[in-house]
Design an enzyme around this catalytic site. Structure first.
Site, PDB file in Angstrom:
ATOM      1  N   HIS A  12       0.825  -1.208   0.000  1.00 40.11           N
ATOM      2  CA  HIS A  12       0.000   0.000   0.000  1.00 40.11           C
ATOM      3  C   HIS A  12       0.862   1.262   0.000  1.00 40.11           C
ATOM      4  O   HIS A  12       0.685   2.157  -0.834  1.00 40.11           O
ATOM      5  CB  HIS A  12      -0.928  -0.025   1.229  1.00 40.11           C
ATOM      6  CG  HIS A  12      -1.810   1.176   1.353  1.00 40.11           C
ATOM      7  ND1 HIS A  12      -3.115   1.188   0.890  1.00 40.11           N
ATOM      8  CD2 HIS A  12      -1.594   2.403   1.891  1.00 40.11           C
ATOM      9  CE1 HIS A  12      -3.652   2.381   1.144  1.00 40.11           C
ATOM     10  NE2 HIS A  12      -2.747   3.127   1.755  1.00 40.11           N
ATOM     11  N   GLU A  13       1.806   1.338   0.936  1.00 36.58           N
ATOM     12  CA  GLU A  13       2.616   2.562   1.051  1.00 36.58           C
ATOM     13  C   GLU A  13       3.516   2.765  -0.165  1.00 36.58           C
ATOM     14  O   GLU A  13       3.669   3.887  -0.651  1.00 36.58           O
ATOM     15  CB  GLU A  13       3.418   2.575   2.350  1.00 36.58           C
ATOM     16  CG  GLU A  13       2.562   2.598   3.617  1.00 36.58           C
ATOM     17  CD  GLU A  13       1.488   3.688   3.662  1.00 36.58           C
ATOM     18  OE1 GLU A  13       1.619   4.729   2.979  1.00 36.58           O
ATOM     19  OE2 GLU A  13       0.495   3.496   4.387  1.00 36.58           O
ATOM     20  N   HIS A  49       1.642   4.364  -2.971  1.00 34.88           N
ATOM     21  CA  HIS A  49       1.566   5.832  -2.924  1.00 34.88           C
ATOM     22  C   HIS A  49       2.804   6.461  -3.553  1.00 34.88           C
ATOM     23  O   HIS A  49       2.706   7.469  -4.244  1.00 34.88           O
ATOM     24  CB  HIS A  49       1.432   6.330  -1.475  1.00 34.88           C
ATOM     25  CG  HIS A  49       0.080   6.128  -0.884  1.00 34.88           C
ATOM     26  ND1 HIS A  49      -1.102   6.404  -1.534  1.00 34.88           N
ATOM     27  CD2 HIS A  49      -0.295   5.678   0.353  1.00 34.88           C
ATOM     28  CE1 HIS A  49      -2.130   6.147  -0.742  1.00 34.88           C
ATOM     29  NE2 HIS A  49      -1.670   5.689   0.411  1.00 34.88           N
ATOM     30  N   HIS A 108      -5.748   6.627  -2.724  1.00 28.62           N
ATOM     31  CA  HIS A 108      -6.625   5.609  -2.156  1.00 28.62           C
ATOM     32  C   HIS A 108      -7.682   5.208  -3.175  1.00 28.62           C
ATOM     33  O   HIS A 108      -8.182   6.041  -3.917  1.00 28.62           O
ATOM     34  CB  HIS A 108      -7.264   6.096  -0.853  1.00 28.62           C
ATOM     35  CG  HIS A 108      -6.301   6.130   0.283  1.00 28.62           C
ATOM     36  ND1 HIS A 108      -6.319   7.094   1.254  1.00 28.62           N
ATOM     37  CD2 HIS A 108      -5.267   5.308   0.592  1.00 28.62           C
ATOM     38  CE1 HIS A 108      -5.344   6.864   2.123  1.00 28.62           C
ATOM     39  NE2 HIS A 108      -4.687   5.784   1.729  1.00 28.62           N
ATOM     40  N   CYS A 109      -8.000   3.924  -3.196  1.00 26.31           N
ATOM     41  CA  CYS A 109      -8.926   3.344  -4.160  1.00 26.31           C
ATOM     42  C   CYS A 109     -10.254   3.014  -3.468  1.00 26.31           C
ATOM     43  O   CYS A 109     -10.262   2.588  -2.316  1.00 26.31           O
ATOM     44  CB  CYS A 109      -8.288   2.070  -4.729  1.00 26.31           C
ATOM     45  SG  CYS A 109      -9.313   1.196  -5.921  1.00 26.31           S
ATOM     46  N   CYS A 157      -9.058  -3.857  -3.143  1.00 27.42           N
ATOM     47  CA  CYS A 157      -7.759  -3.377  -3.653  1.00 27.42           C
ATOM     48  C   CYS A 157      -6.837  -3.023  -2.495  1.00 27.42           C
ATOM     49  O   CYS A 157      -7.265  -2.436  -1.502  1.00 27.42           O
ATOM     50  CB  CYS A 157      -7.972  -2.152  -4.536  1.00 27.42           C
ATOM     51  SG  CYS A 157      -6.431  -1.435  -5.185  1.00 27.42           S
ATOM     52  N   CYS A 163      -5.971  -3.561  -7.736  1.00 26.04           N
ATOM     53  CA  CYS A 163      -7.087  -3.850  -8.633  1.00 26.04           C
ATOM     54  C   CYS A 163      -6.646  -3.480 -10.056  1.00 26.04           C
ATOM     55  O   CYS A 163      -5.611  -2.843 -10.253  1.00 26.04           O
ATOM     56  CB  CYS A 163      -8.334  -3.068  -8.209  1.00 26.04           C
ATOM     57  SG  CYS A 163      -8.202  -1.274  -8.499  1.00 26.04           S
ATOM     58  N   CYS A 180      -5.939   0.365 -10.614  1.00 26.26           N
ATOM     59  CA  CYS A 180      -4.683   0.854 -10.024  1.00 26.26           C
ATOM     60  C   CYS A 180      -3.467   0.272 -10.770  1.00 26.26           C
ATOM     61  O   CYS A 180      -2.489   0.975 -10.992  1.00 26.26           O
ATOM     62  CB  CYS A 180      -4.623   0.485  -8.539  1.00 26.26           C
ATOM     63  SG  CYS A 180      -5.758   1.486  -7.533  1.00 26.26           S
TER      64      CYS A 180
END
Length: 173
Positions: A130-131, A134, A140-141, A146, A165, A168
């Site tokens: 996640h990080e 970015h 953010h989705c 996702c 997903c 993204c």
């Protein structure tokens, strides 16, 4: 693309391995593990009994050897007015951080028969992915499956998958 993992404080080998494997799997990047670092000066806020996430990002940017650098720490992090954060990254930046402190919570929403160790490892993998997402410019989705979905609690972390997903994935090419 090289992502350098920068352990800050006492980070177990299995956490470093999980983070490294997740990054390789999702982003198909090279991953290195930096030497363990001490907590940055001025990071601790005695009023909050927590550490400023931004100081860990600055440390990762300073000592990291990759195009992307992510600090991993067992310390409890905060950012601005938020009570806590699992991690923090700047969009399109080179540095980011993940804290394992609150990922070890036993609450898994009651819908998993995995061991606590496996649940913890899954959470670490998702937050690392996640990080770093970015830092690739992903916001953010809205898709709650996702990995880029905003997850304020471990329950939301547990619901999402480790992967991006389709939308993204296309954004990072």
């Amino acid at each position: 693309m090289l992502v350098d993992i920068v352990p800050v404080g006492s980070v177990p080998a299995e956490v470093k391995r999980a983070a490294s494997a997740a990054l390789r799997s999702v982003y198909d990047c090279d991953v290195s593990i930096n030497d363990s670092q001490s907590v940055p000066n001025g990071a601790y806020d005695s009023d909050r009994n927590q550490y400023s996430a931004e100081t860990f990002i600055q440390l990762a940017e300073r000592v990291g050897r990759g195009e992307k650098n992510i600090a991993i720490t067992p310390h409890d992090l905060f950012y601005r007015r938020r009570n806590y954060v699992f991690g923090l990254a700047y969009l399109d930046g080179s540095g980011s951080v993940v804290s394992t402190y609150r990922l070890q919570t036993s609450s898994d929403g009651g819908f998993s028969n995995q061991s606590a160790a496996d649940i913890f490892e899954d959470r670490v993998r998702k937050e690392i992915v996640h990080e770093i997402g970015h830092t690739y410019g992903l916001e953010h989705c809205d898709n709650n499956r996702c990995v880029m979905n905003f997850s304020p609690t471990v329950r939301e972390v547990d619901i999402k998958e480790e992967n991006l997903c389709g939308s993204c994935q296309r954004l990072i090419g």
